[in-house]
Design a protein around this motif. Structure first.
Motif, PDB file in Angstrom:
ATOM      1  N   LEU A 136      -4.421  29.522  28.012  1.00  0.00           N
ATOM      2  CA  LEU A 136      -4.748  29.129  26.642  1.00  0.00           C
ATOM      3  C   LEU A 136      -6.252  29.175  26.404  1.00  0.00           C
ATOM      4  CD1 LEU A 136      -2.255  26.190  25.968  1.00  0.00           C
ATOM      5  CD2 LEU A 136      -2.074  28.588  25.246  1.00  0.00           C
ATOM      6  N   ARG A 137      -7.036  28.847  27.436  1.00  0.00           N
ATOM      7  CA  ARG A 137      -8.492  28.954  27.288  1.00  0.00           C
ATOM      8  C   ARG A 137      -8.900  30.427  27.168  1.00  0.00           C
ATOM      9  NH1 ARG A 137     -12.962  25.728  28.611  1.00  0.00           N
ATOM     10  NH2 ARG A 137     -14.816  26.770  27.771  1.00  0.00           N
ATOM     11  N   ALA A 138      -8.243  31.287  27.917  1.00  0.00           N
ATOM     12  CA  ALA A 138      -8.546  32.713  27.819  1.00  0.00           C
ATOM     13  C   ALA A 138      -8.254  33.219  26.412  1.00  0.00           C
ATOM     14  CB  ALA A 138      -7.742  33.497  28.847  1.00  0.00           C
ATOM     15  N   TRP A 139      -7.133  32.771  25.833  1.00  0.00           N
ATOM     16  CA  TRP A 139      -6.842  33.169  24.449  1.00  0.00           C
ATOM     17  C   TRP A 139      -7.893  32.606  23.493  1.00  0.00           C
ATOM     18  CZ3 TRP A 139      -6.088  30.148  20.158  1.00  0.00           C
ATOM     19  CH2 TRP A 139      -5.835  30.869  18.985  1.00  0.00           C
ATOM     20  N   GLU A 140      -8.276  31.352  23.700  1.00  0.00           N
ATOM     21  CA  GLU A 140      -9.291  30.740  22.844  1.00  0.00           C
ATOM     22  C   GLU A 140     -10.565  31.581  22.814  1.00  0.00           C
ATOM     23  OE1 GLU A 140     -12.232  26.849  23.000  1.00  0.00           O
ATOM     24  OE2 GLU A 140     -10.318  26.751  24.069  1.00  0.00           O
ATOM     25  N   GLU A 141     -10.950  32.089  23.982  1.00  0.00           N
ATOM     26  CA  GLU A 141     -12.201  32.835  24.077  1.00  0.00           C
ATOM     27  C   GLU A 141     -12.067  34.294  23.652  1.00  0.00           C
ATOM     28  OE1 GLU A 141     -14.915  31.343  24.656  1.00  0.00           O
ATOM     29  OE2 GLU A 141     -14.262  29.444  25.502  1.00  0.00           O
ATOM     30  N   LEU A 142     -10.946  34.937  23.997  1.00  0.00           N
ATOM     31  CA  LEU A 142     -10.799  36.377  23.793  1.00  0.00           C
ATOM     32  C   LEU A 142      -9.901  36.744  22.631  1.00  0.00           C
ATOM     33  CD1 LEU A 142     -10.355  37.422  27.537  1.00  0.00           C
ATOM     34  CD2 LEU A 142     -12.467  37.474  26.178  1.00  0.00           C
ATOM     35  N   ARG A 143      -9.028  35.824  22.223  1.00  0.00           N
ATOM     36  CA  ARG A 143      -8.045  36.044  21.151  1.00  0.00           C
ATOM     37  C   ARG A 143      -7.147  37.234  21.445  1.00  0.00           C
ATOM     38  NH1 ARG A 143      -9.322  32.492  16.890  1.00  0.00           N
ATOM     39  NH2 ARG A 143     -10.587  30.878  17.907  1.00  0.00           N
ATOM     40  N   GLU A 144      -6.830  37.427  22.710  1.00  0.00           N
ATOM     41  CA  GLU A 144      -5.923  38.510  23.090  1.00  0.00           C
ATOM     42  C   GLU A 144      -4.500  37.955  23.160  1.00  0.00           C
ATOM     43  OE1 GLU A 144      -7.351  40.641  26.502  1.00  0.00           O
ATOM     44  OE2 GLU A 144      -9.370  40.830  25.653  1.00  0.00           O
ATOM     45  N   PRO A 145      -3.566  38.517  22.386  1.00  0.00           N
ATOM     46  CA  PRO A 145      -2.233  37.930  22.246  1.00  0.00           C
ATOM     47  C   PRO A 145      -1.491  37.702  23.555  1.00  0.00           C
ATOM     48  CG  PRO A 145      -2.585  39.606  20.574  1.00  0.00           C
ATOM     49  CD  PRO A 145      -3.752  39.698  21.514  1.00  0.00           C
ATOM     50  N   ARG A 146      -1.725  38.564  24.553  1.00  0.00           N
ATOM     51  CA  ARG A 146      -0.945  38.407  25.785  1.00  0.00           C
ATOM     52  C   ARG A 146      -1.262  37.097  26.495  1.00  0.00           C
ATOM     53  NH1 ARG A 146      -5.027  41.948  27.231  1.00  0.00           N
ATOM     54  NH2 ARG A 146      -5.975  41.780  29.303  1.00  0.00           N
ATOM     55  N   TYR A 147      -2.452  36.579  26.322  1.00  0.00           N
ATOM     56  CA  TYR A 147      -2.796  35.327  26.982  1.00  0.00           C
ATOM     57  C   TYR A 147      -2.196  34.134  26.243  1.00  0.00           C
ATOM     58  CZ  TYR A 147      -6.001  38.307  29.582  1.00  0.00           C
ATOM     59  OH  TYR A 147      -6.530  39.297  30.367  1.00  0.00           O
ATOM     60  N   LEU A 148      -2.126  34.193  24.941  1.00  0.00           N
ATOM     61  CA  LEU A 148      -1.436  33.148  24.192  1.00  0.00           C
ATOM     62  C   LEU A 148       0.050  33.167  24.523  1.00  0.00           C
ATOM     63  CD1 LEU A 148      -1.524  30.885  22.094  1.00  0.00           C
ATOM     64  CD2 LEU A 148      -1.220  32.625  20.317  1.00  0.00           C
ATOM     65  N   ALA A 149       0.622  34.354  24.606  1.00  0.00           N
ATOM     66  CA  ALA A 149       2.039  34.472  24.950  1.00  0.00           C
ATOM     67  C   ALA A 149       2.313  33.895  26.331  1.00  0.00           C
ATOM     68  CB  ALA A 149       2.476  35.940  24.879  1.00  0.00           C
ATOM     69  N   MET A 150       1.413  34.153  27.265  1.00  0.00           N
ATOM     70  CA  MET A 150       1.602  33.615  28.604  1.00  0.00           C
ATOM     71  C   MET A 150       1.479  32.093  28.594  1.00  0.00           C
ATOM     72  SD  MET A 150       2.363  33.865  31.708  1.00  0.00           S
ATOM     73  CE  MET A 150       2.716  35.602  31.448  1.00  0.00           C
ATOM     74  N   GLY A 151       0.499  31.563  27.860  1.00  0.00           N
ATOM     75  CA  GLY A 151       0.374  30.116  27.761  1.00  0.00           C
ATOM     76  C   GLY A 151       1.633  29.481  27.205  1.00  0.00           C
ATOM     77  N   LYS A 152       2.227  30.107  26.185  1.00  0.00           N
ATOM     78  CA  LYS A 152       3.459  29.585  25.589  1.00  0.00           C
ATOM     79  C   LYS A 152       4.626  29.638  26.576  1.00  0.00           C
ATOM     80  CE  LYS A 152       2.425  30.635  20.729  1.00  0.00           C
ATOM     81  NZ  LYS A 152       2.798  31.450  19.546  1.00  0.00           N
ATOM     82  N   LYS A 153       4.694  30.719  27.337  1.00  0.00           N
ATOM     83  CA  LYS A 153       5.774  30.845  28.324  1.00  0.00           C
ATOM     84  C   LYS A 153       5.672  29.744  29.367  1.00  0.00           C
ATOM     85  CE  LYS A 153       7.752  34.144  31.651  1.00  0.00           C
ATOM     86  NZ  LYS A 153       7.732  35.536  32.135  1.00  0.00           N
TER      87      LYS A 153
END
Length: 383
Positions: free
Chosen positions: A238-255
């Motif tokens: 989720l921090r990686a998504w916060e910084e990069l806004r790359e959807p795959r990291y948000l998807a992984m955080g949700k999983k």
């Protein structure tokens, strides 16, 4: 998000707890305390979580208007300087929560230099063959003995990378982002299972980058899912998504969050290991780990104060309140009748295999809950 009265009470109690811990430990560093005995086990150097205590002092100093606490947080940051060259993954935590945040708070260049030195040192640990971030040959965690440049754990998506995000924003050096992506993507491939659970450790051939074996150090068995490792993974992606806004990291955080929620109690607090066989036999006897839930809560709180908050992240931010409220069921308060000081986060499990601090107050659990409430109260993060 409205800052509720119960959250303010908890924040006040946690600040009071910082003061009582400080009084109890003197010049030492807090580690864990048995709530029944009330005595702190301390270290002389902060171990892996010294930076967390620095930031606890800084936050309490800010909120209470106590210059002495702010001065001590700066002085303790300087005390950590000598560990800059230790080949230890936790240098990133150590210098992010101390030096990087001290720089943001004070503007003093010495802290920026120290944090950047830490960032480059940690980034240099990456395996040339596959980009994995190892634990290091001098990794420091009391009660554990494992070390090596060939050993990688699920934790590394958070402790190893946290200075990458800060250092990239400070310098614009793409090495930090490129390196972080390599490790994040390798961890998705090798550590995350189909059901959203995670493995704890993998050894690699450092020369070829080939995966050799997986196993556990702090979990129930080699194919188990240690909940604090799962927490680091959730927070890391989720921090990686916060910084990069790359959807795959948000998807992984949700999983990863989905697995957590399906296997935690009604308060979002997990067992120490999601796959401990004893859960089926006598779940009430299996230790919980509130410190793991606090790690997740801190990152959820970060996302919830993003302005503007992207629509795709709302599903994650909406979980913040339930995690905070769940944790507060385990925090002692001033109305308690058990004679315990207010602000103790109960039921932290450090090392269940060794029965070490497995039903305790853990300083990092206290820290992450304090950080989360601070973000929600102030609407900002000092960095």
């Amino acid at each position: 998000m409205e800052f509720k009265e119960s959250w303010q009470s908890a924040l006040d109690n946690l600040c009071d707890r910082v003061l009582s811990i400080r009084s109890a430990i003197g010049d030492e560093w807090p580690y864990h305390s048995d709530p029944e005995q009330g005595v702190w086990d301390t270290t002389s150097d902060g171990d892996w979580c010294g930076g967390h205590w620095v930031e606890c002092l800084r936050i309490a100093g800010e909120l209470l208007g106590r210059q002495d606490l702010l001065d001590e947080s700066a002085a303790r940051t300087e005390r950590l300087r000598q560990y800059l060259e230790r080949d230890d993954m936790f240098r990133a935590h150590r210098f992010y929560y101390s030096a990087a945040r001290q720089y943001a708070w004070t503007g003093e260049s010495r802290f920026r230099t120290l944090a950047l030195a830490g960032a480059y040192s940690v980034r240099s640990m990456a395996m040339a063959s596959n980009g994995a971030m190892p634990i290091g040959t001098q990794v420091q965690v009391r009660s554990t003995t494992i070390s090596g440049r060939d050993k990688v754990c699920i934790d590394n998506v958070h402790p190893n990378l946290i200075l990458d995000w800060w250092a990239y924003k400070e310098t614009g050096d793409s090495t930090f982002i490129e390196g972080a992506r390599k490790h994040l993507d390798l961890s998705i491939r090798d550590f995350v299972l189909d059901d959203g659970s995670t493995l704890e450790f993998i050894d690699y051939d450092a020369r070829t980058g080939k995966k050799l074996r997986h196993y556990t150090l702090l979990g129930a068995h080699d194919d188990s899912c240690w909940s604090r490792g799962q927490a680091w993974a959730i927070a890391g992606y989720l921090r990686a998504w916060e910084e990069l806004r790359e959807p795959r990291y948000l998807a992984m955080g949700k999983k990863l969050l989905g697995y957590w929620i399906s296997n935690s109690n009604e308060h979002r607090i997990p067992p120490w290991d999601f796959k401990d066989p004893k859960i089926k036999e006598s779940p009430q006897k299996v230790p919980l780990d509130t410190s793991a839930a606090a790690i997740v809560a801190e990152q959820l709180a970060r996302i919830s104060i993003l302005q503007p908050l992207p629509r795709e992240a709302k599903e994650v931010s909406d979980l913040t309140e339930s995690f905070i409220d769940g944790l507060l069921n385990y925090v002692t308060n001033q109305d308690g009748n058990d004679n315990k000081p207010a602000g103790i986060l109960l039921e932290g499990c450090f090392n269940q295999p060794k029965a070490y601090a497995n039903r305790s107050e853990l300083i990092w659990g206290t820290a992450y809950l304090l950080f989360a409430l601070y973000y929600l109260k102030t609407g900002r993060i000092v960095e």
